[in-house]
Design a protein around this motif. Structure first.
Motif, PDB file in Angstrom:
ATOM      1  N   CYS A   1     -39.971 -49.832  -2.334  1.00 39.92           N
ATOM      2  CA  CYS A   1     -40.075 -48.939  -1.177  1.00 39.92           C
ATOM      3  C   CYS A   1     -38.737 -48.313  -0.804  1.00 39.92           C
ATOM      4  O   CYS A   1     -38.640 -47.626   0.220  1.00 39.92           O
ATOM      5  N   GLU A   2     -37.700 -48.567  -1.619  1.00 32.32           N
ATOM      6  CA  GLU A   2     -36.364 -47.986  -1.440  1.00 32.32           C
ATOM      7  C   GLU A   2     -35.786 -48.302  -0.066  1.00 32.32           C
ATOM      8  O   GLU A   2     -35.246 -47.439   0.624  1.00 32.32           O
ATOM      9  N   LEU A   3     -35.899 -49.560   0.321  1.00 31.92           N
ATOM     10  CA  LEU A   3     -35.364 -50.011   1.599  1.00 31.92           C
ATOM     11  C   LEU A   3     -33.957 -50.569   1.412  1.00 31.92           C
ATOM     12  O   LEU A   3     -33.563 -50.946   0.310  1.00 31.92           O
ATOM     13  N   PRO A   4     -33.178 -50.672   2.490  1.00 33.87           N
ATOM     14  CA  PRO A   4     -31.816 -51.208   2.375  1.00 33.87           C
ATOM     15  C   PRO A   4     -31.822 -52.628   1.829  1.00 33.87           C
ATOM     16  O   PRO A   4     -32.718 -53.432   2.118  1.00 33.87           O
ATOM     17  N   ALA A   5     -30.803 -52.961   1.059  1.00 33.41           N
ATOM     18  CA  ALA A   5     -30.739 -54.266   0.394  1.00 33.41           C
ATOM     19  C   ALA A   5     -30.698 -55.420   1.393  1.00 33.41           C
ATOM     20  O   ALA A   5     -31.152 -56.524   1.100  1.00 33.41           O
ATOM     21  N   GLY A   6     -30.168 -55.192   2.590  1.00 29.24           N
ATOM     22  CA  GLY A   6     -30.049 -56.258   3.577  1.00 29.24           C
ATOM     23  C   GLY A   6     -31.301 -56.521   4.389  1.00 29.24           C
ATOM     24  O   GLY A   6     -31.279 -57.338   5.312  1.00 29.24           O
ATOM     25  N   VAL A   7     -32.406 -55.874   4.060  1.00 28.83           N
ATOM     26  CA  VAL A   7     -33.619 -56.029   4.852  1.00 28.83           C
ATOM     27  C   VAL A   7     -34.192 -57.435   4.761  1.00 28.83           C
ATOM     28  O   VAL A   7     -34.928 -57.878   5.649  1.00 28.83           O
ATOM     29  N   PHE A   8     -33.831 -58.187   3.718  1.00 28.03           N
ATOM     30  CA  PHE A   8     -34.324 -59.550   3.574  1.00 28.03           C
ATOM     31  C   PHE A   8     -33.311 -60.390   2.813  1.00 28.03           C
ATOM     32  O   PHE A   8     -32.672 -59.917   1.866  1.00 28.03           O
ATOM     33  N   ALA A   9     -33.182 -61.655   3.239  1.00 21.51           N
ATOM     34  CA  ALA A   9     -32.358 -62.625   2.512  1.00 21.51           C
ATOM     35  C   ALA A   9     -33.023 -63.986   2.562  1.00 21.51           C
ATOM     36  O   ALA A   9     -33.654 -64.350   3.565  1.00 21.51           O
TER      37      ALA A   9
ATOM     38  N   LEU B   1     -25.268 -57.996   6.167  1.00 17.13           N
ATOM     39  CA  LEU B   1     -26.116 -57.025   5.476  1.00 17.13           C
ATOM     40  C   LEU B   1     -27.372 -56.721   6.290  1.00 17.13           C
ATOM     41  O   LEU B   1     -27.843 -55.575   6.326  1.00 17.13           O
ATOM     42  N   ALA B   2     -27.928 -57.734   6.945  1.00 16.76           N
ATOM     43  CA  ALA B   2     -29.098 -57.514   7.791  1.00 16.76           C
ATOM     44  C   ALA B   2     -28.752 -56.598   8.966  1.00 16.76           C
ATOM     45  O   ALA B   2     -29.538 -55.702   9.321  1.00 16.76           O
ATOM     46  N   LYS B   3     -27.585 -56.800   9.555  1.00 16.06           N
ATOM     47  CA  LYS B   3     -27.160 -55.939  10.662  1.00 16.06           C
ATOM     48  C   LYS B   3     -27.009 -54.496  10.193  1.00 16.06           C
ATOM     49  O   LYS B   3     -27.440 -53.550  10.882  1.00 16.06           O
ATOM     50  N   ALA B   4     -26.411 -54.318   9.016  1.00 15.39           N
ATOM     51  CA  ALA B   4     -26.229 -52.961   8.484  1.00 15.39           C
ATOM     52  C   ALA B   4     -27.559 -52.312   8.137  1.00 15.39           C
ATOM     53  O   ALA B   4     -27.692 -51.084   8.204  1.00 15.39           O
ATOM     54  N   ALA B   5     -28.549 -53.123   7.781  1.00 13.83           N
ATOM     55  CA  ALA B   5     -29.852 -52.585   7.386  1.00 13.83           C
ATOM     56  C   ALA B   5     -30.736 -52.249   8.575  1.00 13.83           C
ATOM     57  O   ALA B   5     -31.728 -51.510   8.418  1.00 13.83           O
ATOM     58  N   PHE B   6     -30.415 -52.759   9.764  1.00 13.16           N
ATOM     59  CA  PHE B   6     -31.332 -52.643  10.897  1.00 13.16           C
ATOM     60  C   PHE B   6     -31.653 -51.200  11.265  1.00 13.16           C
ATOM     61  O   PHE B   6     -32.821 -50.805  11.331  1.00 13.16           O
ATOM     62  N   ASP B   7     -30.626 -50.369  11.523  1.00  9.81           N
ATOM     63  CA  ASP B   7     -30.913 -48.999  11.956  1.00  9.81           C
ATOM     64  C   ASP B   7     -31.683 -48.198  10.909  1.00  9.81           C
ATOM     65  O   ASP B   7     -32.683 -47.548  11.242  1.00  9.81           O
ATOM     66  N   PRO B   8     -31.281 -48.208   9.646  1.00 15.19           N
ATOM     67  CA  PRO B   8     -32.093 -47.462   8.672  1.00 15.19           C
ATOM     68  C   PRO B   8     -33.498 -48.036   8.491  1.00 15.19           C
ATOM     69  O   PRO B   8     -34.456 -47.287   8.273  1.00 15.19           O
ATOM     70  N   PHE B   9     -33.655 -49.364   8.606  1.00 16.71           N
ATOM     71  CA  PHE B   9     -34.982 -49.946   8.432  1.00 16.71           C
ATOM     72  C   PHE B   9     -35.894 -49.587   9.595  1.00 16.71           C
ATOM     73  O   PHE B   9     -37.051 -49.190   9.402  1.00 16.71           O
TER      74      PHE B   9
END
Length: 523
Positions: free
Chosen positions: A206-214, A50-58
């Protein structure tokens, strides 16, 4: 807010699939409810994917957007109110005032990185304009820094807020546009869960991707090693023991794609008493030293674990005053039973050395650390490597040196340090000048007429140093320079304006500082 004992993955609370464990109250020597559960390999993989998927949009979010995220985290932490402070007191034994100050520091460092993002120079933009008439022609080249990718962060035991879930490593990674997968420290899992939920709420706000933090929960080394080994992770931030940091470095180096580990590990932070200062202020310096050594039961990475001075009556006055001050301090609760046990072992090992004199040693009760002060000679220190190691807690070794040349020889002999301190007066300037080149090679921060405990969160602060103070002496884990650990440069050659990132375009609407054809400008 209630503590459920759950991990947080993809913005959702999940129960770890592994064994149960509980926090431990170091003051009462008793476990604390509720039970937590260790995450398993599948859950680690899910968090990293999920963090990898969130990287580009974040990382594509604007600087202002990430700044707002950091500020929202701070606001959500403050909104936890007494719930956070009371749980942290239970899990650490730290006093209310210390934890309230640490909470303020945590929020302020989030704000500091937000200010850096809005100012914009963190990208280190460089532009070399095209020179088509030159032979050979020079293309248009533009460079900026971007985030490296998902970062694994390890919460520290001794700072449950400022070096933990929303601490400096996490703040720097978020500022760089990097998602964070965080391994909570097993000594304060409830505190960690509360702060982690604050981060998740801020990300949702802030409507960020769910994978931005775990947040990953568990005990032992297995989770951390699996996290560092995961191919989605691109850098590591760690604060802890030398053995722990080196173990993670070995895992990172053995990957098919090795990654950097920024580990802050071990330091004895030498304090050098120069002759004129010692003659004029021996008692005052000793009182300040004793207060610095026992602050927070000595559980700071910048604790003054080594003092060097020229043997004689003035050094004896310092030793006597320091020993008297430390002899009256009571043993106090340490953060964990493991830290207390390691401290007791280190104190006993020093006391057992034939070349060491015990000046003060308070009773060492279970779970508590009493101050300990030892003395040796410069010749013995140079000859015995066992005297050079860190004893994490309120213990220090005083070294009576033959002369200023022996002080310099010992400074040359030291490993890398976070700090080095000079106690000096006007008449000591020449000696200090001779020591500075050595100390610059050995330490990340050099102080004059102070004590190393207390790390200001600012733009100029360096909290790092040559190995083993850190795994990479070019880095800092405190202050705005900490963002550099999680950035890498990208050059764009002859790209059309419409394809360039905003910071590299000709108009520079934000007016950020850029190095254009060698000159700094905001135009």
């Amino acid at each position: 807010m209630s503590i459920t004992g759950e991990a947080l993955i993809g913005g959702q609370a999940v129960k770890g699939n592994g064994a149960a464990f509980r926090a431990y109250n170091p003051s009462l020597l008793a476990p604390i409810e509720p039970s937590f559960h260790m995450v398993d390999a599948q859950q680690i993989d899910q968090a990293c994917a999920l963090a990898k998927a969130a990287f580009d949009p974040f990382r594509a979010t604007s600087d202002a957007g990430r700044a707002a995220f950091l500020e929202a985290i701070g606001e959500q932490i403050l909104a936890l109110g007494e719930t956070l402070i009371e749980r942290a007191m239970l899990e650490t034994g730290l006093p209310r005032a210390r934890l309230e100050g640490e909470r303020a520091r945590t929020v302020n460092q989030l704000k500091l990185f937000a200010t850096l993002l809005r100012e914009g120079s963190w990208q280190d933009v460089r532009i070399d304009s095209a020179l088509p008439e030159r032979q050979p022609p020079r293309p248009d080249m533009r460079m900026r820094l971007i985030g490296v990718g998902p970062v694994a962060v390890f919460a520290a035991s001794n700072f449950p807020l400022a070096f933990s879930v929303a601490g400096g490593d996490t703040a720097a990674a978020f500022a760089a546009g990097c998602p964070v997968v965080l391994k909570a420290h097993s000594a304060h899992p409830g505190t960690s869960e509360l702060v982690a939920r604050a981060i998740v709420r801020a990300a949702q706000q802030c409507e960020l991707p769910a994978g931005v933090f775990a947040l990953l929960t568990g005990t032992g080394n297995g989770i951390g090693q699996a996290l560092v080994a995961h191919p989605a992770i691109q850098a590591v931030g760690f604060t802890g023991s030398r053995s722990g940091g080196q173990a993670l470095m070995a895992v990172a180096a053995a990957r098919a794609q090795p990654i950097p580990v920024f580990a802050e590990m071990s330091s004895i932070n030498p304090v050098i008493l120069l002759p004129r200062a010692l003659a004029a202020r021996a008692e005052d310096i000793a009182a300040g030293f004793a207060a610095s050594l026992t602050l927070g039961v000595g559980q700071f990475c910048t604790n003054p674990g080594l003092v060097l001075g020229v043997a004689g009556a003035d050094f004896d006055r310092f030793c006597g005053t320091a020993a008297a001050a430390l002899g009256t301090t009571e043993a106090a609760t340490m953060l964990t039973a493991g830290i207390a046990s390691s401290y007791h072992s280190g104190v006993h090992a020093l006391a057992a050395q034939d070349c060491v004199e015990v000046l003060a040693q308070n009773a060492q009760a279970e779970g508590k650390g009493g101050a300990a002060l030892f003395k040796t000679t410069g010749a013995a220190f140079l000859a015995e490597p066992a005297l050079h190691g860190e004893v994490f807690g309120p213990a220090s070794l005083l070294v009576a040196c033959r002369d200023a040349d022996e002080i310099k020889a010992i400074a040359e002999h030291l490993e890398g340090q976070l700090t080095a301190t000079l106690q000096m007066d006007e008449g000591d300037l020449e000696l200090a000048r001779g020591l500075l080149p050595v100390l610059e090679r050995k330490a990340g921060r050099i102080l004059a007429n102070g004590f190393p405990t207390g790390v200001e969160v600012s733009t100029a602060m360096v909290h790092g140093g040559p190995f083993p103070a850190t795994s990479d002496g070019r880095s800092s884990s405190v202050g705005t320079a900490a963002i550099a650990r999680f950035l890498r440069p990208v050059c764009y050659q002859n790209l059309a304006q419409g394809l360039l990132p905003e910071a590299l375009r000709e108009d520079n609407d934000r007016g950020i500082w850029r190095r254009r054809d060698g000159a700094l400008t905001t135009e």
